[in-house]
Design a protein around this motif. Structure first.
Motif, PDB file in Angstrom:
ATOM      1  N   MET A 122      45.170  38.164  34.076  1.00  0.00           N
ATOM      2  CA  MET A 122      44.696  39.502  33.675  1.00  0.00           C
ATOM      3  C   MET A 122      46.224  39.965  34.366  1.00  0.00           C
ATOM      4  O   MET A 122      46.748  39.800  35.189  1.00  0.00           O
ATOM      5  N   VAL A 123      46.578  41.205  33.507  1.00  0.00           N
ATOM      6  CA  VAL A 123      47.655  41.903  33.510  1.00  0.00           C
ATOM      7  C   VAL A 123      47.219  43.303  33.608  1.00  0.00           C
ATOM      8  O   VAL A 123      46.962  43.844  32.895  1.00  0.00           O
ATOM      9  N   THR A 124      48.345  43.981  34.482  1.00  0.00           N
ATOM     10  CA  THR A 124      48.177  45.503  34.757  1.00  0.00           C
ATOM     11  C   THR A 124      49.710  46.135  34.701  1.00  0.00           C
ATOM     12  O   THR A 124      50.591  45.251  35.392  1.00  0.00           O
ATOM     13  N   GLU A 156      44.143  44.661  53.162  1.00  0.00           N
ATOM     14  CA  GLU A 156      44.778  45.379  52.119  1.00  0.00           C
ATOM     15  C   GLU A 156      44.924  44.792  50.738  1.00  0.00           C
ATOM     16  O   GLU A 156      44.799  45.619  49.590  1.00  0.00           O
ATOM     17  N   LEU A 157      45.538  43.596  50.798  1.00  0.00           N
ATOM     18  CA  LEU A 157      45.612  42.898  49.569  1.00  0.00           C
ATOM     19  C   LEU A 157      44.435  42.864  48.774  1.00  0.00           C
ATOM     20  O   LEU A 157      44.346  43.136  47.401  1.00  0.00           O
ATOM     21  N   LEU A 158      43.285  42.308  49.513  1.00  0.00           N
ATOM     22  CA  LEU A 158      42.063  42.376  48.648  1.00  0.00           C
ATOM     23  C   LEU A 158      41.399  43.741  47.904  1.00  0.00           C
ATOM     24  O   LEU A 158      41.020  43.678  46.884  1.00  0.00           O
ATOM     25  N   LEU A 159      41.806  45.048  48.583  1.00  0.00           N
ATOM     26  CA  LEU A 159      41.545  46.119  48.191  1.00  0.00           C
ATOM     27  C   LEU A 159      42.416  46.518  47.212  1.00  0.00           C
ATOM     28  O   LEU A 159      41.940  47.198  45.962  1.00  0.00           O
ATOM     29  N   ARG A 160      43.712  46.051  47.232  1.00  0.00           N
ATOM     30  CA  ARG A 160      44.432  46.226  45.742  1.00  0.00           C
ATOM     31  C   ARG A 160      44.054  45.461  44.801  1.00  0.00           C
ATOM     32  O   ARG A 160      44.280  46.072  43.547  1.00  0.00           O
ATOM     33  N   VAL A 161      43.698  44.297  45.000  1.00  0.00           N
ATOM     34  CA  VAL A 161      43.271  43.591  43.801  1.00  0.00           C
ATOM     35  C   VAL A 161      42.169  44.107  43.146  1.00  0.00           C
ATOM     36  O   VAL A 161      41.914  44.247  41.691  1.00  0.00           O
ATOM     37  N   GLU A 162      41.043  44.693  43.867  1.00  0.00           N
ATOM     38  CA  GLU A 162      39.874  45.301  43.390  1.00  0.00           C
ATOM     39  C   GLU A 162      40.202  46.574  42.569  1.00  0.00           C
ATOM     40  O   GLU A 162      39.869  46.550  41.605  1.00  0.00           O
ATOM     41  N   ARG A 163      41.348  47.291  43.140  1.00  0.00           N
ATOM     42  CA  ARG A 163      41.733  48.581  42.547  1.00  0.00           C
ATOM     43  C   ARG A 163      42.402  48.343  40.921  1.00  0.00           C
ATOM     44  O   ARG A 163      42.506  49.046  40.210  1.00  0.00           O
ATOM     45  N   MET A 164      42.980  47.070  40.824  1.00  0.00           N
ATOM     46  CA  MET A 164      43.474  46.640  39.815  1.00  0.00           C
ATOM     47  C   MET A 164      42.382  46.878  38.442  1.00  0.00           C
ATOM     48  O   MET A 164      42.746  47.026  37.318  1.00  0.00           O
ATOM     49  N   LEU A 166      39.923  48.925  38.345  1.00  0.00           N
ATOM     50  CA  LEU A 166      39.323  50.365  38.112  1.00  0.00           C
ATOM     51  C   LEU A 166      40.318  51.102  37.327  1.00  0.00           C
ATOM     52  O   LEU A 166      39.887  52.097  36.976  1.00  0.00           O
ATOM     53  N   GLU A 167      41.462  50.320  37.025  1.00  0.00           N
ATOM     54  CA  GLU A 167      42.629  51.179  36.096  1.00  0.00           C
ATOM     55  C   GLU A 167      42.646  49.987  34.759  1.00  0.00           C
ATOM     56  O   GLU A 167      42.190  49.150  34.595  1.00  0.00           O
ATOM     57  N   PRO A 168      43.333  50.706  33.955  1.00  0.00           N
ATOM     58  CA  PRO A 168      43.428  49.601  32.439  1.00  0.00           C
ATOM     59  C   PRO A 168      44.478  48.189  32.794  1.00  0.00           C
ATOM     60  O   PRO A 168      45.189  48.524  33.470  1.00  0.00           O
ATOM     61  N   TYR A 169      43.696  47.431  32.126  1.00  0.00           N
ATOM     62  CA  TYR A 169      44.294  46.041  32.574  1.00  0.00           C
ATOM     63  C   TYR A 169      43.989  45.447  31.081  1.00  0.00           C
ATOM     64  O   TYR A 169      43.403  45.531  30.301  1.00  0.00           O
TER      65      TYR A 169
END
Length: 298
Positions: A122-124, A156-164, A166-169
């Motif tokens: 998975m890439v963003t 915070e890392l887990l939340l950042r990965v979740e946010r990945m 929610l945006e185009p990837y």
């Protein structure tokens, strides 16, 4: 991660060892460094998160390859053999190796988890300067002696990965999976987390699917089906991967014979160890040790 200086072009080379990610397959580790090339593919039992802050890098992921530029982030399952075979002189990256017990705490689409376990990357490109600051802080916190800071870094890392997600990837599928649909269903439950916890604490012992199911108060057949639906792989495959990750580090870092490596990595016999190792590495444990040590000394 451990570095060794190669005599070929004076390039920094990744050196697997018992103190590195392979030797500690249940540990969450953060890193910030210049990406060092790998002379051979390696594998480990964590989800890997890489965020390139400058320069560019190139990976070989099973049957597909990938190039990341500054500002891009990727996520992939380290259980597939992978290799960073090139990095620019100005490259720098940050990230983490995330054990499954943490991974399953996240609220990710089930399809994402299934594709990751199937070998997808998975890439963003949706990143910003705050990511540079955050990864730097998480690295400091995780390596501090303060448990509260370390826990904050993980959350915070887990939340950042979740946010990945929610945006185009972009999803880069291995050639063998293109055009196929996943049969993985369901959600990650507390039972799966409990099973992962038990495996992490006991993977070097003589345990089987019945023991793992009992740790989550489940019937063995139900436990195996639940784990397969949640991860895309069997309980035994995951257990074996943790053992192989540990064995990989021992083969390079220690001088124990193959029988000792097999026994101390949780395998009941050399034949079982050799068969499992060949399935992941494509070669025998003795050939892997010889080739890796030759590459590191030439």
């Amino acid at each position: 991660m451990d570095l060794a200086e190669s005599k070929v072009g004076e390039k920094a080379v990744y050196h697997p060892g018992a103190s590195s990610i392979e030797g500690a397959p249940t540990k969450l580790q953060f890193f910030r460094t210049h990406p060092s090339i790998m002379l051979m593919p390696h594998w480990h039992a964590q989800i890997e998160i890489n965020y390139v802050t400058s320069g560019s890098v190139h990976y070989r992921m099973g049957d597909h390859s990938l190039r990341l530029e500054a500002g891009q982030m990727c996520l992939f399952w380290g259980g597939q053999a992978h290799q960073m075979d090139w990095s620019s002189e100005d490259s720098f990256y940050a990230g983490a190796h995330l054990p499954l017990v943490h991974f399953f705490r996240m609220r990710l689409p089930v399809a994402v988890s299934a594709k990751l376990m199937g070998g997808a990357t998975m890439v963003t490109s949706v990143t910003d300067p705050s990511d540079d600051e955050n990864f730097s802080r998480w690295f400091r916190y995780a390596n501090s002696d303060d448990p509260m800071k370390a826990e904050n870094a993980v959350e915070e890392l887990l939340l950042r990965v979740e946010r990945m997600f929610l945006e185009p990837y972009t999803v880069i599928l291995p050639a063998s999976h293109e055009g196929k649909s996943s049969d993985t269903e369901g959600t990650h439950s507390a039972s799966v987390v409990r099973m992962c916890d038990f495996i992490a604490a006991n993977f070097l012992e003589d345990i089987d699917a019945t023991d793992i199911a009992r740790s989550a108060s489940l019937h063995p057949k139900y436990a195996m089906n639940l784990f397969r639906r949640s991860t895309g792989m069997t309980l035994i495959k995951y257990l074996t991967l943790l053992r192989l990750s540990r064995a990989q580090a021992m083969l390079i870092n220690d001088n124990d014979n193959i029988l000792q490596v097999a026994m101390e990595s949780g395998f009941g016999s050399v034949s079982a160890f050799n068969k499992a190792f060949r399935q992941v590495a494509g070669m025998s444990p003795s050939d892997f040790r010889r080739d890796m040590r030759y590459n590191l000394t030439t």
